[in-house]
Scaffold this motif. Structure first.
Motif, PDB file in Angstrom:
ATOM      1  N   THR A  17      79.935 111.711  91.420  1.00 59.70           N
ATOM      2  CA  THR A  17      80.935 110.945  91.246  1.00 59.70           C
ATOM      3  C   THR A  17      80.346 109.632  90.386  1.00 59.70           C
ATOM      4  N   ASN A  18      78.852 109.195  90.841  1.00 60.89           N
ATOM      5  CA  ASN A  18      78.417 108.176  89.875  1.00 60.89           C
ATOM      6  C   ASN A  18      78.157 108.611  88.568  1.00 60.89           C
ATOM      7  N   ILE A  19      77.918 109.741  88.396  1.00 58.91           N
ATOM      8  CA  ILE A  19      77.760 110.385  86.827  1.00 58.91           C
ATOM      9  C   ILE A  19      79.080 110.286  86.374  1.00 58.91           C
ATOM     10  N   SER A  20      80.378 110.637  86.991  1.00 58.39           N
ATOM     11  CA  SER A  20      81.633 110.633  86.497  1.00 58.39           C
ATOM     12  C   SER A  20      81.811 109.291  85.965  1.00 58.39           C
TER      13      SER A  20
ATOM     14  N   LYS B 157      91.025 102.196  83.261  1.00 60.92           N
ATOM     15  CA  LYS B 157      90.930 101.080  84.136  1.00 60.92           C
ATOM     16  C   LYS B 157      91.008 101.321  85.763  1.00 60.92           C
ATOM     17  N   ARG B 158      92.436 101.825  86.029  1.00 66.39           N
ATOM     18  CA  ARG B 158      92.441 102.386  87.496  1.00 66.39           C
ATOM     19  C   ARG B 158      91.913 103.443  87.629  1.00 66.39           C
ATOM     20  N   LYS B 159      91.575 104.310  86.813  1.00 67.84           N
ATOM     21  CA  LYS B 159      90.753 105.721  87.233  1.00 67.84           C
ATOM     22  C   LYS B 159      89.393 105.154  87.416  1.00 67.84           C
ATOM     23  N   ALA B 160      88.863 104.171  86.864  1.00 67.21           N
ATOM     24  CA  ALA B 160      87.463 103.711  87.140  1.00 67.21           C
ATOM     25  C   ALA B 160      87.543 103.042  88.483  1.00 67.21           C
TER      26      ALA B 160
ATOM     27  N   ILE C 201      87.728 105.776  91.288  1.00 64.61           N
ATOM     28  CA  ILE C 201      86.625 106.480  91.474  1.00 64.61           C
ATOM     29  C   ILE C 201      85.572 105.602  92.296  1.00 64.61           C
ATOM     30  N   ALA C 202      85.389 104.310  91.844  1.00 68.11           N
ATOM     31  CA  ALA C 202      84.362 103.536  92.658  1.00 68.11           C
ATOM     32  C   ALA C 202      84.857 103.437  93.911  1.00 68.11           C
ATOM     33  N   LYS C 203      86.369 103.257  94.441  1.00 65.88           N
ATOM     34  CA  LYS C 203      86.261 103.174  95.700  1.00 65.88           C
ATOM     35  C   LYS C 203      86.331 104.566  96.531  1.00 65.88           C
ATOM     36  N   VAL C 204      86.721 105.569  96.023  1.00 64.96           N
ATOM     37  CA  VAL C 204      86.329 106.699  96.816  1.00 64.96           C
ATOM     38  C   VAL C 204      84.781 106.995  97.135  1.00 64.96           C
ATOM     39  N   GLN C 205      84.087 106.612  96.177  1.00 64.67           N
ATOM     40  CA  GLN C 205      82.640 106.756  96.143  1.00 64.67           C
ATOM     41  C   GLN C 205      82.097 105.796  97.251  1.00 64.67           C
ATOM     42  N   ASP C 206      82.589 104.554  97.318  1.00 67.65           N
ATOM     43  CA  ASP C 206      82.307 103.774  98.366  1.00 67.65           C
ATOM     44  C   ASP C 206      82.723 104.337  99.711  1.00 67.65           C
ATOM     45  N   GLU C 207      83.698 104.939  99.847  1.00 64.05           N
ATOM     46  CA  GLU C 207      83.892 105.492 101.060  1.00 64.05           C
ATOM     47  C   GLU C 207      82.790 106.708 101.399  1.00 64.05           C
ATOM     48  N   ALA C 208      82.409 107.405 100.654  1.00 60.29           N
ATOM     49  CA  ALA C 208      81.343 108.263 100.823  1.00 60.29           C
ATOM     50  C   ALA C 208      80.135 107.583 101.491  1.00 60.29           C
ATOM     51  N   GLY C 209      79.817 106.549 100.767  1.00 58.06           N
ATOM     52  CA  GLY C 209      78.765 105.663 101.173  1.00 58.06           C
ATOM     53  C   GLY C 209      78.981 105.088 102.513  1.00 58.06           C
ATOM     54  N   HIS C 210      80.123 104.518 102.946  1.00 61.23           N
ATOM     55  CA  HIS C 210      80.297 104.159 104.301  1.00 61.23           C
ATOM     56  C   HIS C 210      80.198 105.441 105.279  1.00 61.23           C
TER      57      HIS C 210
END
Lengths: 267, 319
Positions: free
Chosen positions: A43-46, B63-66, B69-78
């Motif tokens: 996801t980070n790469i994406s 911008k919304r896509k970025a 993606i960052a938000k959902v990735q944060d959730e994985a991190g949590h």
């Protein structure tokens, strides 16, 4: 023959489309990866690729708008006129059609299994790194700066994806078998990375050196991964000039849905 | 020393606000309650990636896509921090994930509702993350140290997500008629499920008393729910939208909002597995896990090979 400004715009769109479409594909893994850490990594790469594509689109949009102000209407054809009169990163990404997209075919292929995804990432990142190394010397300073910034990210993408090529190539018999299938699936889309189309010819890229360096690097990783590079594969081309596989239409249908359903809206 | 003595020591630490650490003695029920709560929280982060993740491919601007993606990735991190915090109590991540996938472990029911339109990305951020934050801010002071510390980090990111969600809705609320309708519709659908996130009423919650005494929780379900209603009732005015509750009214005596009644039948139906997406969410988690089995096996096999090769090399050098 296109003039230089048009060539640069088309080339930027090629770089932007390529990174956007690969970002879109990789993001399909988000929430569905084989291990949580790897879900985060892909996801980070994406996200990195999306950031790169936005830089290219924004720069292309700027150049198009400037040439529009100079009443250079010829340069405007097929650059996704849409949202108002101003061209933006979004009008370029969301309002151009499948025949206007210039991404590499490799990026639009379905993800396949994890092996196919990481192999594509490795083959692409290795190519992208060597290409951007050349582009950071480009006489167009803005293009050079975008590529310099991206190189830091790409270095990590290569490391991550090559480690996966090693693990899966030299892991279990099943993973090796899957990697062989992936190589077979992807290899015929490698060729167009190294064949210049019209708008690339004035970009001062040494594609022969690029191809040789790429093959050398890939060979080292493949050998360690106990995999081999296929010989005499017939190469599919067309992505750079807008003749795609059947996959791209479906990708754009999803990607562009909101902008098509609700035109002229702010988000 | 007998067990009562340990229990007294334990409780006195809690009373003095000293954090309990993984190697400290703790009552078995305290350990179990924390494992259950932290792993449920981790599962919620992971399952919570699905309703939002399914809009990444369709986000309406780059911008919304970025941001998404960052938000959902944060959730994985949590999810990662939380699984690690739960592991300190003696249960492995593999075991926890097996319990999630088999349906034995629970996750927040809110994620069993579908995300139908783009406005849902805003409503989830504003209401769902908003409700989660109230709970999590309280939990930053929970008595179990590893959990409290994980939450401090999580809260920072969550409040960012909530602001992004609200801002997504704010843009819609100022947009076209279609966008405004989309915004109101999302609020209508997510409001009541968000109130349900605080759990059963205090009078019917089985875990409240002991959890309060052990300072696992510091506010009751009903207290937190009221705090949430008071907050959202004010914020919705900024959007120029309405909360779907005709009983919602400021009460000058209590200095709180009065509000209607949660549909508890719906609440229990979703908890018991009959929400609109329970089956799909678990199926998606199981598919990811099963499809990834060969990848994990290969990674393990490769690591073993490398370790053996390294050991052989060292042995050779030593000889």
């Amino acid at each position: 023959m296109q003039n230089l400004a048009q060539q640069l715009i088309n080339y930027l769109l090629h770089l932007a489309d390529t990174t956007l479409i690969l970002s879109q594909r990789n993001s399909e893994w988000c929430g569905h990866g084989p291990v949580l850490e790897q879900d985060i990594a892909i996801t980070n790469i994406s996200l990195d690729l999306l950031g790169q594509s936005r830089n290219f689109y924004q720069y292309a949009a700027q150049l198009i708008n400037e040439s529009k102000n100079m009443q250079d209407t010829k340069a405007l054809s097929s650059f996704g006129e849409g949202v108002g009169s101003e061209i933006t990163e979004d009008s370029l990404a969301y309002l151009r059609t499948e025949r206007e997209f210039k991404n590499l075919l490799l990026t639009e292929l379905p993800n396949g299994d994890w092996g196919q995804t990481i192999l594509r990432q490795y083959l692409f990142s290795q190519y992208q790194y060597l290409l951007f190394e050349q582009l950071q010397q480009n006489k167009d300073e803005q293009l050079a700066a975008i590529c310099t910034k991206a190189l830091k990210e790409i270095k990590y993408h290569i490391r991550w994806s090559s480690e996966w090529v090693l693990r899966l190539g030299d892991g279990t018999p099943e993973s090796k078998q899957r990697m062989l299938v992936a190589i077979n699936e992807l290899w015929r889309y490698i060729g167009e990375m190294f064949i210049a189309v019209d708008y690339e010819k004035e970009m001062n890229i040494d594609l022969i050196a690029l191809q040789n360096n790429w093959a050398e690097k890939v060979d080292v990783i493949f050998q360690e991964a106990t995999l081999s590079i296929p010989k005499n594969t017939f190469m599919q081309i067309g992505g750079k000039t807008g003749t795609h596989t059947e996959n791209l239409g479906f990708i754009l249908t999803e990607l562009q849905y909101m902008q098509r359903a609700y035109p002229n809206s702010q988000w | 020393m007998n067990i009562q003595h340990f229990e007294q020591l334990f409780q006195s630490k809690i009373d003095k606000e000293i954090k309990i650490e993984s190697k400290d003695w703790m009552p078995e029920a305290y350990r179990k309650t924390n494992i259950r709560q932290i792993s449920q929280h981790a599962h919620s982060e992971i399952v919570g990636m699905l309703p939002e993740g399914n809009w990444i491919s369709r986000a309406p601007s780059l911008k919304r896509k970025a941001i998404l993606i960052a938000k959902v990735q944060d959730e994985a991190g949590h999810g990662l921090y939380l699984y690690s915090a739960a592991e300190t109590l003696g249960m492995s991540r593999e075991e926890m994930i097996a319990d999630l996938n088999s349906g034995k472990a629970k996750y927040s029911s809110i994620f069993n509702y579908p995300s139908l339109t783009w406005a849902d990305m805003g409503a989830i951020g504003w209401l769902v993350d908003g409700a989660a934050i109230l709970n999590q801010v309280m939990l930053c002071r929970t008595s179990y140290g590893p959990y409290a510390r994980a939450l401090v980090r999580i809260c920072k990111e969550e409040s960012f997500h909530q602001r992004q969600g609200f801002e997504t809705l704010l843009v819609l609320s100022k947009g076209t008629e279609e966008q405004k309708a989309m915004c109101q519709d999302a609020i209508n659908r997510w409001w009541w499920p968000s109130l349900m996130m605080f759990g059963p009423k205090d009078s019917e919650s089985t875990n409240n008393d002991q959890s309060m005494k052990w300072k696992i929780k510091r506010k009751t379900n009903d207290e937190l729910r009221q705090q949430f209603v008071d907050m959202a009732a004010e914020q919705v005015k900024v959007l120029g939208m309405a909360l779907p509750d005709d009983k919602l009214k400021w009460n000058p005596t209590t200095k709180h909002y009065n509000w209607g009644e949660i549909n508890w039948d719906e609440f229990w139906a979703v908890v018991k597995g009959n929400g609109p997406c329970n089956k799909q969410r678990l199926a998606a988690r199981n598919k990811a896990h099963n499809d990834g089995a060969w990848v994990r096996e290969a990674a393990n096999a490769y690591a073993v090979k490398k370790a053996k090769a390294q050991a052989a090399k060292e042995a050779l050098e030593a000889a």
